[in-house]
Scaffold this active site. Structure first.
Site, mmCIF file in Angstrom:
data_model
loop_
_atom_site.group_PDB
_atom_site.id
_atom_site.type_symbol
_atom_site.label_atom_id
_atom_site.label_comp_id
_atom_site.label_asym_id
_atom_site.label_seq_id
_atom_site.Cartn_x
_atom_site.Cartn_y
_atom_site.Cartn_z
ATOM 1 N N GLU A 1 -46.475 78.914 -60.205
ATOM 2 C CA GLU A 1 -46.606 78.344 -61.621
ATOM 3 C C GLU A 1 -46.972 77.054 -61.575
ATOM 4 O O GLU A 1 -46.148 76.588 -60.553
ATOM 5 C CB GLU A 1 -45.084 78.543 -62.274
ATOM 6 C CG GLU A 1 -44.162 78.690 -61.904
ATOM 7 C CD GLU A 1 -42.543 79.155 -62.720
ATOM 8 O OE1 GLU A 1 -43.746 80.115 -63.918
ATOM 9 O OE2 GLU A 1 -41.714 79.490 -61.704
ATOM 10 N N LYS B 1 -34.880 82.202 -67.461
ATOM 11 C CA LYS B 1 -34.961 80.082 -67.831
ATOM 12 C C LYS B 1 -33.559 79.795 -67.978
ATOM 13 O O LYS B 1 -33.284 79.500 -69.619
ATOM 14 C CB LYS B 1 -36.091 80.531 -69.164
ATOM 15 C CG LYS B 1 -36.180 78.919 -69.718
ATOM 16 C CD LYS B 1 -37.241 78.894 -70.483
ATOM 17 C CE LYS B 1 -37.848 77.645 -71.380
ATOM 18 N NZ LYS B 1 -38.827 77.225 -70.206
ATOM 19 N N ARG C 1 -36.826 85.941 -75.611
ATOM 20 C CA ARG C 1 -36.750 85.043 -74.372
ATOM 21 C C ARG C 1 -35.219 85.015 -74.050
ATOM 22 O O ARG C 1 -34.725 84.894 -73.070
ATOM 23 C CB ARG C 1 -37.828 84.366 -73.515
ATOM 24 C CG ARG C 1 -38.113 84.339 -72.282
ATOM 25 C CD ARG C 1 -39.076 83.509 -71.541
ATOM 26 N NE ARG C 1 -39.056 82.148 -72.181
ATOM 27 C CZ ARG C 1 -39.919 81.128 -72.200
ATOM 28 N NH1 ARG C 1 -41.197 81.489 -71.864
ATOM 29 N NH2 ARG C 1 -40.045 79.917 -73.329
#
Length: 351
Positions: free
Chosen positions: A216, A183, A88
């Protein structure tokens, strides 16, 4: 005027020696106790002195937020899901137009050896890739080379899953899909979601889009279990693809395929689809998932309680069963291919 406004004094010009004394003098207790080891590509090595775990201001990571990061859990001398987190990390780096200063094997080794330098067996390890130093402009083309930092730390406190969380629909605008799935270091919206919720007496806030669909939490994924036994999580279109959540869904799929006769038998199907706040409030249970919290039961959403709230709240048994699945997987003794051993012998081999 208040006492701070009634006078002024000259600003001190510090000598290098005074700067160093100041770094040691301003250490707070959390740093002294919980900041264990730090790697800096700028320095080319690791320090275990919290006062020296510093980053230059002209790194675009600092003044422009041009950086990505990820976090892995250290448990019993192993890093859990390290390679999933690195996958990721590299995906985020590509979307942020960042190229690591080292090849992946070297970067992975730095992470593991920084973990070893902490001389601890449990904690968290977070690592950042920044555009690097070079100036205070907007374009990263001025940066000399990318920067890489890695920190091993203890969390000051672990949330109590036996009490569950109260969550709040956040008024903070949701991130654009491109940035929600990346991210990056820009966590201002996430911080405001958490702050808004906690100032109102809730534990966490929840990002919701303009149509009322749930995305989220501030730093964790969210899911629900309907009254009909469907476990649902939002698609990874406007939410980060959580490594812990993806692992949980895999473990749950395996448990359901085995037909285990326990509390999880209530869950009949697993779906990844959109659902609204109002649909979530009608669910049997709601839960949040993250690498630090694992699975946290949600006992209340806005003014809607899920289970008995008088005199004491009750956490959902299904959420606790999901948590148990992850905790078992977290144990290195299970040997499920999710752990990488920390090379503590690195400290004694010499250089």
């Amino acid at each position: 005027m208040g006492p701070r406004d009634s006078f002024s004094r000259p600003t001190q010009i510090l000598t290098p020696e005074e700067v160093l004394r100041g770094l040691y003098g301003c250490l707070h207790e959390n740093a002294r106790t919980n900041y264990l080891a730090f790697y800096s590509s700028r320095l080319g090595g690791i320090t275990t002195d919290p006062a020296l775990m510093v980053v230059p201001m002209d790194d675009h990571l600092v003044h422009r937020g041009h950086a990505v990061f990820d976090t892995a859990t250290m448990t019993q001398g192993y890093l859990y899901q390290l390679d999933d987190h690195l996958d990721r990390f590299y995906t985020s780096a590509g979307k942020a137009a960042l190229v690591p200063p080292y090849a992946r094997p070297q970067l992975r080794r730095i992470i593991l050896e920084t973990a070893a330098a902490s001389q601890r067996f449990d904690g968290s390890i977070r690592y950042w890739l920044g555009a690097g130093q070079g100036g205070f402009g907007i374009s990263p083309l001025e940066c000399l080379e990318p920067s890489f930092y890695c920190m091993v730390y203890h969390n000051r406190e672990t949330p109590d899953h036996t009490k569950g969380w109260k969550v709040k629909t956040s008024p903070v605008p949701i991130k654009d899909p491109y940035f929600a799935t990346l991210k990056s270091n820009n966590y201002l919206p996430n911080a405001l979601v958490a702050l808004d919720a906690q100032l109102e007496g809730f534990d966490q806030g929840v990002f919701v889009d303009s149509e009322g669909y749930v995305a989220e939490g501030s730093v964790m994924n969210i899911g629900m279990i309907t009254q009909e036994g469907e476990l649902v999580v939002p698609p990874f279109e406007q939410a980060l693809a959580g490594c812990t959540l993806k692992r949980l869904l895999h473990l749950l799929s395996e448990a359901l395929a085995r037909g285990e006769d326990d509390i999880l038998a209530f869950i009949r199907t697993i779906s990844q689809r959109k659902f609204t706040v109002e649909e979530a409030k009608q669910a049997k249970e709601v839960f949040m998932v993250g690498s630090n919290t694992m699975v946290m039961p949600v006992i209340q959403w806005d003014d809607h309680p899920f289970l008995n709230m008088k005199p004491d709240p009750e956490v959902g048994p299904l959420a606790l069963a999901l948590r148990a699945l992850l905790l078992e997987d977290l144990d290195p003794k299970q040997d499920r291919g999710q752990h990488v051993e920390v090379p503590y012998d690195f400290l004694t081999k010499g250089f």
